[in-house]
Scaffold this motif. Structure first.
Motif, PDB file in Angstrom:
ATOM      1  N   TYR A  72     -24.686  58.520  20.303  1.00 16.33           N
ATOM      2  CA  TYR A  72     -26.057  59.027  20.453  1.00 16.33           C
ATOM      3  C   TYR A  72     -26.898  58.482  19.306  1.00 16.33           C
ATOM      4  N   ILE A  73     -28.072  57.974  19.637  1.00 16.13           N
ATOM      5  CA  ILE A  73     -28.974  57.451  18.614  1.00 16.13           C
ATOM      6  C   ILE A  73     -30.084  58.459  18.382  1.00 16.13           C
ATOM      7  N   ARG A  74     -30.090  59.060  17.208  1.00 14.32           N
ATOM      8  CA  ARG A  74     -31.175  59.982  16.885  1.00 14.32           C
ATOM      9  C   ARG A  74     -32.453  59.169  16.625  1.00 14.32           C
ATOM     10  N   PRO A  75     -33.606  59.772  16.816  1.00 20.10           N
ATOM     11  CA  PRO A  75     -34.874  59.046  16.614  1.00 20.10           C
ATOM     12  C   PRO A  75     -34.977  58.444  15.215  1.00 20.10           C
ATOM     13  N   ILE A  76     -35.593  57.291  15.144  1.00 21.90           N
ATOM     14  CA  ILE A  76     -35.791  56.588  13.877  1.00 21.90           C
ATOM     15  C   ILE A  76     -37.035  57.138  13.192  1.00 21.90           C
ATOM     16  N   SER A  77     -36.969  57.319  11.879  1.00 22.03           N
ATOM     17  CA  SER A  77     -38.096  57.871  11.120  1.00 22.03           C
ATOM     18  C   SER A  77     -38.831  56.775  10.361  1.00 22.03           C
ATOM     19  N   ASN A 107     -37.614  42.680  14.235  1.00 16.86           N
ATOM     20  CA  ASN A 107     -36.317  42.840  14.888  1.00 16.86           C
ATOM     21  C   ASN A 107     -35.218  43.092  13.867  1.00 16.86           C
ATOM     22  N   LYS A 108     -35.253  42.399  12.741  1.00 18.25           N
ATOM     23  CA  LYS A 108     -34.224  42.589  11.710  1.00 18.25           C
ATOM     24  C   LYS A 108     -34.226  44.013  11.174  1.00 18.25           C
ATOM     25  N   ILE A 109     -35.412  44.579  10.988  1.00 22.64           N
ATOM     26  CA  ILE A 109     -35.516  45.967  10.527  1.00 22.64           C
ATOM     27  C   ILE A 109     -34.875  46.899  11.553  1.00 22.64           C
ATOM     28  N   PHE A 110     -35.197  46.672  12.822  1.00 22.69           N
ATOM     29  CA  PHE A 110     -34.652  47.476  13.921  1.00 22.69           C
ATOM     30  C   PHE A 110     -33.129  47.345  13.978  1.00 22.69           C
ATOM     31  N   GLU A 111     -32.637  46.107  13.921  1.00 19.79           N
ATOM     32  CA  GLU A 111     -31.193  45.869  13.989  1.00 19.79           C
ATOM     33  C   GLU A 111     -30.465  46.510  12.812  1.00 19.79           C
ATOM     34  N   LYS A 112     -31.063  46.469  11.636  1.00 23.99           N
ATOM     35  CA  LYS A 112     -30.432  47.062  10.454  1.00 23.99           C
ATOM     36  C   LYS A 112     -30.192  48.551  10.666  1.00 23.99           C
ATOM     37  N   ILE A 113     -31.186  49.241  11.183  1.00 27.90           N
ATOM     38  CA  ILE A 113     -31.060  50.684  11.430  1.00 27.90           C
ATOM     39  C   ILE A 113     -30.041  50.951  12.524  1.00 27.90           C
ATOM     40  N   MET A 114     -30.096  50.171  13.609  1.00 33.81           N
ATOM     41  CA  MET A 114     -29.156  50.343  14.712  1.00 33.81           C
ATOM     42  C   MET A 114     -27.728  50.046  14.262  1.00 33.81           C
ATOM     43  N   ASN A 145     -37.663  52.252   3.911  1.00 31.49           N
ATOM     44  CA  ASN A 145     -36.533  51.934   3.027  1.00 31.49           C
ATOM     45  C   ASN A 145     -35.960  50.548   3.332  1.00 31.49           C
ATOM     46  N   VAL A 146     -35.856  50.221   4.628  1.00 28.06           N
ATOM     47  CA  VAL A 146     -35.347  48.895   5.009  1.00 28.06           C
ATOM     48  C   VAL A 146     -36.329  47.809   4.578  1.00 28.06           C
ATOM     49  N   ILE A 147     -37.622  48.045   4.780  1.00 26.87           N
ATOM     50  CA  ILE A 147     -38.635  47.065   4.386  1.00 26.87           C
ATOM     51  C   ILE A 147     -38.582  46.824   2.878  1.00 26.87           C
ATOM     52  N   SER A 148     -38.377  47.897   2.102  1.00 27.78           N
ATOM     53  CA  SER A 148     -38.320  47.772   0.635  1.00 27.78           C
ATOM     54  C   SER A 148     -37.191  46.862   0.186  1.00 27.78           C
ATOM     55  N   ASN A 149     -36.125  46.796   0.988  1.00 30.96           N
ATOM     56  CA  ASN A 149     -34.949  45.995   0.618  1.00 30.96           C
ATOM     57  C   ASN A 149     -34.917  44.614   1.275  1.00 30.96           C
ATOM     58  N   LEU A 150     -35.995  44.226   1.950  1.00 25.78           N
ATOM     59  CA  LEU A 150     -36.042  42.905   2.577  1.00 25.78           C
ATOM     60  C   LEU A 150     -36.013  41.808   1.514  1.00 25.78           C
ATOM     61  N   ASN A 151     -35.319  40.723   1.844  1.00 28.23           N
ATOM     62  CA  ASN A 151     -35.263  39.567   0.958  1.00 28.23           C
ATOM     63  C   ASN A 151     -36.450  38.658   1.267  1.00 28.23           C
ATOM     64  N   THR A 152     -37.361  38.541   0.325  1.00 28.03           N
ATOM     65  CA  THR A 152     -38.584  37.757   0.556  1.00 28.03           C
ATOM     66  C   THR A 152     -38.329  36.256   0.532  1.00 28.03           C
ATOM     67  N   LEU A 210     -20.984  42.825  13.712  1.00 31.50           N
ATOM     68  CA  LEU A 210     -20.350  44.065  14.162  1.00 31.50           C
ATOM     69  C   LEU A 210     -19.949  43.966  15.627  1.00 31.50           C
ATOM     70  N   LEU A 211     -20.795  43.355  16.443  1.00 27.48           N
ATOM     71  CA  LEU A 211     -20.457  43.175  17.859  1.00 27.48           C
ATOM     72  C   LEU A 211     -19.272  42.224  18.017  1.00 27.48           C
ATOM     73  N   PHE A 212     -19.191  41.226  17.147  1.00 26.32           N
ATOM     74  CA  PHE A 212     -18.040  40.317  17.189  1.00 26.32           C
ATOM     75  C   PHE A 212     -16.753  41.062  16.847  1.00 26.32           C
ATOM     76  N   LEU A 213     -16.790  41.926  15.822  1.00 22.29           N
ATOM     77  CA  LEU A 213     -15.604  42.712  15.461  1.00 22.29           C
ATOM     78  C   LEU A 213     -15.145  43.565  16.634  1.00 22.29           C
ATOM     79  N   LEU A 214     -16.098  44.121  17.343  1.00 24.08           N
ATOM     80  CA  LEU A 214     -15.756  44.943  18.509  1.00 24.08           C
ATOM     81  C   LEU A 214     -15.128  44.087  19.600  1.00 24.08           C
ATOM     82  N   TYR A 215     -15.622  42.880  19.741  1.00 24.37           N
ATOM     83  CA  TYR A 215     -15.147  41.954  20.778  1.00 24.37           C
ATOM     84  C   TYR A 215     -13.678  41.577  20.570  1.00 24.37           C
ATOM     85  N   VAL A 216     -13.271  41.412  19.312  1.00 23.27           N
ATOM     86  CA  VAL A 216     -11.888  40.990  18.997  1.00 23.27           C
ATOM     87  C   VAL A 216     -11.040  42.146  18.479  1.00 23.27           C
ATOM     88  N   ASN A 217     -11.550  43.363  18.587  1.00 21.63           N
ATOM     89  CA  ASN A 217     -10.907  44.519  17.959  1.00 21.63           C
ATOM     90  C   ASN A 217      -9.510  44.804  18.500  1.00 21.63           C
TER      91      ASN A 217
END
Length: 286
Positions: A48-53, A138-145, A59-66, A265-272
């Motif tokens: 279950y994915i709870r709503p993103i705040s 998209n990267k911000i979204f993927e990081k949270i997901m 917090n993710v934006i603050s840690n982006l590599n410029t 992470l999806l690759f790890l699941l694929y070969v898990n």
């Protein structure tokens, strides 16, 4: 078709490089075993994915590599950091709408592929790694997901315990130490040791989407969340960019994007379940 000169007199097409994964996947031979035959009981709980705040987004934006490259349809990371309190609310609405509808926006699924030279001849396509640069939104979204999905996997102990690559608090050196320790124990017990070492070529680029989706469902990714991952994998496009020259956009029928946050992470699941193919061998994955 877009052509670009290589470092030597030979020429190669950017379009061919964009299709490398699809071309390799077609040459993978069919096998008699079905992908799910090595899987045991499935995970009963559903993810279950709870709503993103807005706070998570900021917090993710603050840690982006410029210093990293900016993908298509992107605001530069340094500007995003300045505007994070302004842009976090629109992104919150966009991300939560995507989750509740099970649909990933089209602009999030377009990748700019940059060929990164590895070794060997510079005129051979096989010696380049296709690094995908996606939009920063998209990267911000993927990081949270990815964080949500990883927490679910850790809670249910889904990832194979001797998988050392692409995991926090694990290092590929640990795999070497584990193998060395196993060999040393065999020597102490006057037993023989035999090692088989495998290297998957273009592993990320040749992942079968249908097999991956079936494994996602097995591990608890169901309902609307499963639809979201189907939307994430399907109908993706990419183009190759080199020396300010870009190829035409190409559909992707397999694989996960190199350089994406969710890809490893999806690759790890694929070969898990790879370790389940034999009761005689001990598997160390890196």
């Amino acid at each position: 078709m877009v052509f670009v000169s290589g470092p030597d007199p030979n020429t190669w097409t950017l379009l061919e490089f964009a299709n490398t994964g699809d071309q390799l996947a077609k040459n993978i031979p069919n096998v008699s075993k079905l992908p799910g035959e090595y899987l045991g009981d499935s995970v009963c709980d559903s993810f279950y994915i709870r709503p993103i705040s807005t706070l998570e987004i900021e917090n993710v934006i603050s840690n982006l590599n410029t210093r990293k490259s900016t993908g298509p349809f992107s605001i530069p990371a340094n500007i995003l950091k300045i505007l994070k309190t302004v842009i976090s609310k629109p992104l919150e609405i966009l991300y939560n709408t995507s989750i509740s509808s099970g649909v990933v926006p089209y602009h999030f699924k377009l990748a700019k592929v940059i060929p990164l030279f590895k070794k060997g001849s510079r005129s051979s396509l096989n010696n380049y790694l296709p690094a995908s640069v996606l939009s920063i939104s998209n990267k911000i979204f993927e990081k949270i997901m990815c964080n949500r999905l990883l927490n679910f996997f850790e809670k249910h102990r889904i990832i194979y315990s001797k998988q050392f690559g692409f995991r926090a608090h694990h290092a590929t050196d640990h795999a070497i130490l584990s193998i060395t320790d196993k060999i040393q124990r065999a020597i102490d017990d006057q037993e023989f040791s035999c090692g088989i070492f495998l290297d998957f070529s273009k592993a990320f680029d040749t992942i079968n989407h249908d097999i991956l989706i079936s494994k996602l469902e097995y591990y608890g990714i169901r309902g609307v969340v499963k639809n979201w991952f189907i939307s994430y994998l399907k109908n993706r496009k990419q183009f190759v960019s080199l020396r300010d020259i870009s190829s035409d956009k190409q559909w992707i029928s397999c694989g996960v994007p190199q350089g994406s946050v969710l890809g490893p992470l999806l690759f790890l699941l694929y070969v898990n379940d790879f370790n389940c193919c034999s009761d005689l061998l001990d598997f160390f994955c890196r």
